[in-house]
Design a protein around this motif. Structure first.
Motif, short mmCIF file in Angstrom:
data_model
loop_
_atom_site.label_atom_id
_atom_site.label_comp_id
_atom_site.label_asym_id
_atom_site.label_seq_id
_atom_site.Cartn_x
_atom_site.Cartn_y
_atom_site.Cartn_z
N ALA A 73 -45.73 -15.76 -50.37
CA ALA A 73 -44.69 -14.77 -50.66
C ALA A 73 -43.31 -15.36 -50.36
O ALA A 73 -43.19 -16.40 -49.71
N LEU A 74 -42.30 -14.70 -50.84
CA LEU A 74 -40.87 -14.97 -50.63
C LEU A 74 -40.34 -16.07 -51.55
O LEU A 74 -40.98 -17.10 -51.74
N CYS A 75 -39.18 -15.80 -52.11
CA CYS A 75 -38.46 -16.80 -52.89
C CYS A 75 -36.97 -16.53 -52.74
O CYS A 75 -36.54 -15.36 -52.74
N ASP A 76 -36.19 -17.59 -52.60
CA ASP A 76 -34.75 -17.45 -52.45
C ASP A 76 -34.01 -17.67 -53.77
O ASP A 76 -32.78 -17.68 -53.80
N LEU A 77 -34.76 -17.83 -54.88
CA LEU A 77 -34.16 -17.92 -56.21
C LEU A 77 -34.43 -16.62 -56.97
O LEU A 77 -35.35 -15.87 -56.62
N ARG A 78 -33.65 -16.41 -58.02
CA ARG A 78 -33.82 -15.22 -58.86
C ARG A 78 -33.70 -15.63 -60.33
O ARG A 78 -32.81 -15.21 -61.04
N CYS A 79 -34.64 -16.45 -60.77
CA CYS A 79 -34.59 -16.97 -62.13
C CYS A 79 -34.82 -15.86 -63.15
O CYS A 79 -35.72 -15.02 -62.98
N HIS A 80 -34.05 -15.89 -64.22
CA HIS A 80 -34.14 -14.84 -65.23
C HIS A 80 -35.52 -14.77 -65.88
O HIS A 80 -35.96 -13.71 -66.29
N PHE A 81 -36.18 -15.92 -66.00
CA PHE A 81 -37.45 -15.97 -66.71
C PHE A 81 -38.65 -15.75 -65.80
O PHE A 81 -39.79 -15.83 -66.25
N CYS A 82 -38.45 -15.50 -64.53
CA CYS A 82 -39.54 -15.50 -63.56
C CYS A 82 -40.66 -14.53 -63.96
O CYS A 82 -40.41 -13.36 -64.25
N ASP A 83 -41.89 -15.06 -63.98
CA ASP A 83 -43.05 -14.21 -64.26
C ASP A 83 -43.79 -13.85 -62.98
O ASP A 83 -44.90 -13.33 -63.01
N SER A 84 -43.19 -14.17 -61.84
CA SER A 84 -43.81 -13.86 -60.55
C SER A 84 -42.82 -13.17 -59.63
O SER A 84 -42.74 -13.47 -58.44
N ALA A 85 -42.07 -12.24 -60.21
CA ALA A 85 -41.05 -11.56 -59.41
C ALA A 85 -41.65 -10.75 -58.26
O ALA A 85 -40.96 -10.43 -57.29
N HIS A 86 -42.96 -10.48 -58.36
CA HIS A 86 -43.62 -9.77 -57.25
C HIS A 86 -43.71 -10.65 -56.00
O HIS A 86 -44.03 -10.14 -54.91
N THR A 87 -43.41 -11.94 -56.12
CA THR A 87 -43.45 -12.83 -54.96
C THR A 87 -42.10 -12.94 -54.27
O THR A 87 -41.99 -13.61 -53.25
N TRP A 88 -41.07 -12.32 -54.81
CA TRP A 88 -39.73 -12.50 -54.26
C TRP A 88 -39.61 -11.95 -52.85
O TRP A 88 -38.84 -12.46 -52.04
N ASN A 89 -40.36 -10.91 -52.56
CA ASN A 89 -40.35 -10.31 -51.23
C ASN A 89 -41.74 -10.38 -50.62
O ASN A 89 -42.73 -10.65 -51.30
N ALA A 90 -41.81 -10.13 -49.33
CA ALA A 90 -43.09 -10.25 -48.63
C ALA A 90 -43.79 -8.89 -48.57
O ALA A 90 -43.26 -7.95 -47.98
N PRO A 91 -44.97 -8.76 -49.16
CA PRO A 91 -45.70 -7.50 -49.10
C PRO A 91 -46.39 -7.32 -47.76
O PRO A 91 -46.56 -8.27 -46.99
N ALA A 92 -46.83 -6.12 -47.50
CA ALA A 92 -47.54 -5.82 -46.25
C ALA A 92 -48.96 -6.35 -46.26
O ALA A 92 -49.56 -6.56 -45.21
N THR A 93 -49.50 -6.60 -47.48
CA THR A 93 -50.88 -7.07 -47.60
C THR A 93 -50.97 -8.22 -48.59
O THR A 93 -50.04 -8.46 -49.37
N CYS A 94 -52.09 -8.91 -48.58
CA CYS A 94 -52.36 -9.98 -49.55
C CYS A 94 -53.78 -9.83 -50.08
O CYS A 94 -54.62 -9.15 -49.48
N LYS A 95 -54.05 -10.49 -51.24
CA LYS A 95 -55.36 -10.43 -51.88
C LYS A 95 -56.10 -11.76 -51.69
O LYS A 95 -55.53 -12.81 -51.95
N ILE A 96 -57.35 -11.67 -51.27
CA ILE A 96 -58.15 -12.87 -51.04
C ILE A 96 -59.42 -12.80 -51.88
O ILE A 96 -60.22 -11.87 -51.73
#
Length: 265
Positions: A37-60
């Motif tokens: 999780a987390l990204c310090d960029l904000r690319c216009h084309f990003c297909d993983s914007a759900h990774t920009w912030n840290a969620p409370a849970t993760c999927k394994i």
């Protein structure tokens, strides 16, 4: 006598799963993906914007490739992540461990402890997929990496401007003799002068470094991510850009995001 307080290393994850790599030099190979999780960029084309912030849970993923995910709390302790990777690592199945995101280098303190252990336990090479803009963090974990796929963020396509960081990052990879290649997302709005600049930057380090032009896969719903629509380039644009860049570097390959075609997200 003072007792030193040690805090166990943890990481905020999005998911851990097994899939076919869809980009770059490793395209078509089977990898264990650790998506941070987390990204310090904000690319216009990003297909993983759900990774920009840290969620409370993760999927394994419980069984490699079956998408039988279970939900766990973030952040994740190092021993727990190590056990998940071990469970994924069936004999002769995977070629590489992929560190992806988000931006994995935002978790450098964790990686410094995790990578030596995961390499020892699995025997698998470690591949870093990164925005290529954090050379100081890269430098600390380079001894534990086998290959690096770094993005060049073109201002006309991504909205980001990271030329200085990209140059320093690529130079570090080349000097360390880690396998490295460059990925460049291109769209209808890509400025050819930025591609020429990219090719010259790569050539200044080594003209033998492979470059992958990757036509953008538009977001399904850019409005939901507060992003302007990004359209894929035309075939003639891509052909012209490849010709332009090959004046400076030896290998310029055009490869779309094949993992999306195979539904290996």
């Amino acid at each position: 006598m003072t007792v030193k307080n040690t805090i166990p290393p943890t990481a905020r994850l999005i998911e851990v799963f097994s899939a076919i790599q869809g980009e770059g030099l490793n395209v078509g190979t089977r990898q264990i993906f650790i998506r941070f999780a987390l990204c310090d960029l904000r690319c216009h084309f990003c297909d993983s914007a759900h990774t920009w912030n840290a969620p409370a849970t993760c999927k394994i993923e419980q069984t490699p490739g079956l998408r039988d995910f279970e939900i766990y709390s973030n952040p994740v302790p190092l021993p727990m992540l190590l056990s998940w990777v071990e469970r994924q690592n069936l004999p002769c199945l995977h070629d590489t461990i992929s560190l992806t995101g988000g931006e994995p280098l935002l978790h450098t303190p964790f990686l410094l402890e995790f990578l030596p252990e995961v390499r020892s336990v699995t025997g698998l090479p470690v591949y870093l997929e990164t925005g290529g803009h954090r050379p100081e963090q890269l430098d600390t974990i380079l001894p534990y990496l086998d290959s690096v796929g770094m993005d060049f963020k073109l201002p006309s396509t991504s909205g980001e401007n990271r030329w200085r960081e990209h140059a320093e990052f690529l130079q570090l990879c080349w000097k360390s003799q880690v396998e490295v290649f460059v990925k460049i997302i291109v769209s209808q709005t890509t400025d050819p002068t930025e591609l020429e600049h990219s090719a010259q930057l790569v050539a200044s380090v080594s003209p033998s470094i492979p470059v992958f032009l990757q036509p953008v896969t538009p977001l399904d719903d850019p409005i939901a991510f507060n992003q302007p629509p990004v359209l894929a380039p035309s075939p003639s644009q891509v052909l012209n850009w490849q010709s332009l860049m090959k004046r400076f570097v030896k290998q310029v390959r055009v490869v779309p995001q094949t993992h999306k075609m195979l539904n290996q997200l």
